[in-house]
Design a protein around this motif. Structure first.
Motif, mmCIF file in Angstrom:
data_model
loop_
_atom_site.group_PDB
_atom_site.id
_atom_site.type_symbol
_atom_site.label_atom_id
_atom_site.label_comp_id
_atom_site.label_asym_id
_atom_site.label_seq_id
_atom_site.Cartn_x
_atom_site.Cartn_y
_atom_site.Cartn_z
ATOM 1 N N GLU A 70 0.800 -1.231 0.000
ATOM 2 C CA GLU A 70 0.000 0.000 0.000
ATOM 3 C C GLU A 70 0.830 1.278 0.000
ATOM 4 N N ALA A 106 7.675 -5.061 -2.046
ATOM 5 C CA ALA A 106 7.619 -5.102 -0.586
ATOM 6 C C ALA A 106 8.796 -5.899 -0.041
ATOM 7 N N SER A 139 2.043 1.772 4.541
ATOM 8 C CA SER A 139 2.132 0.428 5.101
ATOM 9 C C SER A 139 2.407 0.424 6.600
#
Length: 194
Positions: A70, A106, A139
């Motif tokens: 995110e 990520a 995040s």
């Protein structure tokens, strides 16, 4: 007393959340076999590094920040406008780029992600120069409860203190000195509290 207890619980939860969020260590950057020496750089390469430095200065995160789901990224490929994009990291931790499809983002630092994209683009572009900038940190979140105006998730910014997090959530009153009591042992006739 009830207000002080709630504020103390909110502060403890906040401290725990910040400690957990900052405990994730950054992974070491993989070494690249294609590192160039200073003698290989040309005047146009210097212009490229100046642009990368300018883009990195607008980043929301430091160089050791680990990208999470995110987060919002801006990926710039020098002299390749069609490959430059601003995009979010999906919940599965990947991003979608032209020519490369899905790329794991990520768990990597911006530098590690730039190196990974550079290696993959070498099949399609001669000498690609990639810059990754974290434009929004979504995040890392902390959760505030208790005597605050905005209960719930709050984005945690790098180097955020407990007081900054509480004030961003609208802490309406800090506990006073008289709100905390220090009680000693009880005796038959009295209880010593200060």
């Amino acid at each position: 007393m009830k207000l002080a207890w709630r504020a103390a619980v909110a502060a403890l939860i906040l401290i725990g959340g910040i400690a957990l969020a900052q405990a994730a260590p950054a992974q070491p950057a993989p070494s690249s076999a294609s590192d160039k020496t200073a003698s290989d750089k040309t005047a146009s390469d210097k212009t490229s590094s100046d642009k990368a430095t300018t883009a990195a200065s607008t980043s929301q995160a430091g160089p050791e920040y680990v990208i999470g789901p995110e987060d919002a990224l801006h990926i710039a490929v020098w002299r390749e406008a069609d490959l430059t994009a601003s995009l979010p990291v999906r919940p599965d931790g990947k991003i979608s780029l032209p020519l490369l499809d899905d790329v794991q983002a990520a768990g990597l630092t911006p530098k590690q992600l730039a190196d990974s994209i550079t290696e993959k683009l070498k099949k399609y572009v001669a000498d690609p120069r990639v810059t990754v900038v974290v434009t929004q940190i979504n995040s890392k979140r902390i959760y505030l409860v208790g005597e605050v105006l905005h209960v719930g998730a709050t984005p945690m910014l790098p180097n955020m203190t407990v007081l900054q997090a509480l004030s961003s959530a609208g802490l309406n009153q800090l506990p006073t000195r008289n709100a905390f009591m220090s009680c000693g042992p009880r005796t038959a006739n009295s209880r010593s509290c200060r």
